[in-house]
Design an enzyme around this catalytic site. Structure first.
Site, PDB file in Angstrom:
ATOM      1  N   THR A 172       0.920  -1.275  -0.122  1.00  0.00           N
ATOM      2  CA  THR A 172       0.088   0.089   0.159  1.00  0.00           C
ATOM      3  C   THR A 172       0.932   1.296  -0.100  1.00  0.00           C
ATOM      4  OG1 THR A 172      -1.465   1.391   1.501  1.00  0.00           O
ATOM      5  CG2 THR A 172      -0.303  -0.173   2.400  1.00  0.00           C
TER       6      THR A 172
ATOM      7  N   ASP B 226       0.084   3.755   1.331  1.00  0.00           N
ATOM      8  CA  ASP B 226      -0.321   4.519   2.726  1.00  0.00           C
ATOM      9  C   ASP B 226       0.565   4.088   3.511  1.00  0.00           C
ATOM     10  OD1 ASP B 226      -2.459   5.498   1.168  1.00  0.00           O
ATOM     11  OD2 ASP B 226      -3.901   4.641   2.195  1.00  0.00           O
TER      12      ASP B 226
END
Ligand code: F6P
Length: 341
Positions: A125, A127
């Site tokens: 990810t 993130d």
């Protein structure tokens, strides 16, 4: 042994490097054959496959996206979904699955493993919010893209005496905003973990103008105002129940203009952060994850996720990695506050 590979959730730079690492080790070292599943969990659910052998993974290192495709399909939200997956894996002669994904894709992997499917996970990810691993691949590329955008915005902000806002990705965690904001010299960084006070934000904007510089504000898409200070409209939900984000930058822009009288403009980086070629660091990490994931399959170490801890690639239980997100802690955020205003 036949191993299925899938990539699920939001794509990110480095996915293809993982796939390449898996196949380049799995074929010669272990004599495995591979089957790619298309579009995340939709692949095993609907038996959508793609041949995966050494020629299929040639030239993949610099290529962004995923040759397998991705989706946010949640088999647990579809009636009979799990039984369909089990049946399809059996019919296709697939003995084990490597699932490359974030909290949602690996959350499904965790539950399937508990139901008897042989699964190994690889954390992905931009993130960087998965627990158990220091970093996920894709994050470094996203941070560098955002940092370059901030560098560019500084010069145009100064020319026009404007407050410029950069909205970056980060649904629950502010890692991209924090790293790119510090690297790019942002004057304000707003992250989901710390609800912001619009009065304080406007004070920082004004103090920056008073010192004859133009403020750059980096905001995570998931940042929210402190309770009772501003209202945000609700967005639509995906198959995992997540709200479609995007728009906090525009809201801030209006508030800053209204409260300070200074011109403010917003740049939403959006999917630019997820596209294109991975950095060297992401290619290195993704390749190592691929090599270690196929080792875990060879050891029959089901229910594990490969993870970076320090300089080592280790294996952690998928259930622990997906139990809670890795968020920015208050002390780390406080370090960045030195540069605010
Ligand atoms: O989960 C990674 C992520 O990049 C989040 O930061 C963002 O909210 C989301 O994906 C966007 O997903 P989509 O591409 O489905 O709009």
């Amino acid at each position: 042994m036949r191993v299925g590979v899938l990539t699920g959730g939001g794509d990110c730079p480095g996915l293809n490097a993982v796939i390449r690492g898996i196949v380049r080790k799995g074929v010669p070292d272990y004599g495995y054959s591979f089957l790619g599943f298309r579009d995340g969990w939709r692949g095993p659910l609907e038996a959508l496959t793609k041949p995966l052998d050494i020629p299929a993974v040639r030239g993949l290192l610099p290529r962004g996206g995923t040759i397998l495709g991705s989706s946010r399909t949640n088999p647990f939200a579809i009636s009979g979904g799990v039984e369909k997956i089990k049946r399809n894996l059996q019919n296709l002669g697939v003995d084990a699955l490597i699932a490359i994904g974030g909290e949602d894709t690996l959350g499904v992997a965790t539950k399937l493993c508990e139901m008897g499917v042989n699964v190994v996970g690889v954390p992905k990810t931009i993130d960087n919010d998965l627990s158990g691993t220091d970093y996920t691949f894709g994050f470094d590329t996203a941070v560098n893209i955002a940092m370059e955008a901030i560098d560019r915005l500084h010069t145009t902000a100064e020319s026009h005496h404007r407050a410029l806002i950069v909205e970056v990705m980060g649904r629950h965690a502010g890692w991209i905003a924090l790293h790119a904001g510090m690297a790019g010299g942002a004057n304000i960084i707003l992250i989901p973990e710390v609800p912001f006070d619009i009065v304080k934000v406007c004070d920082w904007v004004e103090s920056r103008f008073e010192s004859h510089y133009s403020p750059i504000i980096v905001v995570s898409e998931g940042a929210t105002p402190a309770e009772g200070t501003m209202t945000l409209a609700a967005g639509e939900l995906d198959a995992f129940g997540h709200v479609r984000l995007g728009g906090i930058g525009g809201i801030l822009e209006k508030e800053i203009e209204k409260r300070t009288g200074k011109e403010a403009r917003t740049t939403v980086l959006g999917h630019i952060q997820r596209g294109g070629t991975p950095t060297a660091r992401d290619r290195w990490l993704a390749t190592r994850f691929g090599l270690h994931a196929i080792d875990a399959v060879h050891d029959g170490d089901w229910g594990k996720m490969v993870a970076l801890q320090g300089a080592d690639i280790v294996r952690v239980p998928l259930s622990a990695a997906t139990a809670e997100l890795k968020l920015v802690d208050a002390a780390l955020y406080a370090e960045a506050e030195v540069f605010f205003g």
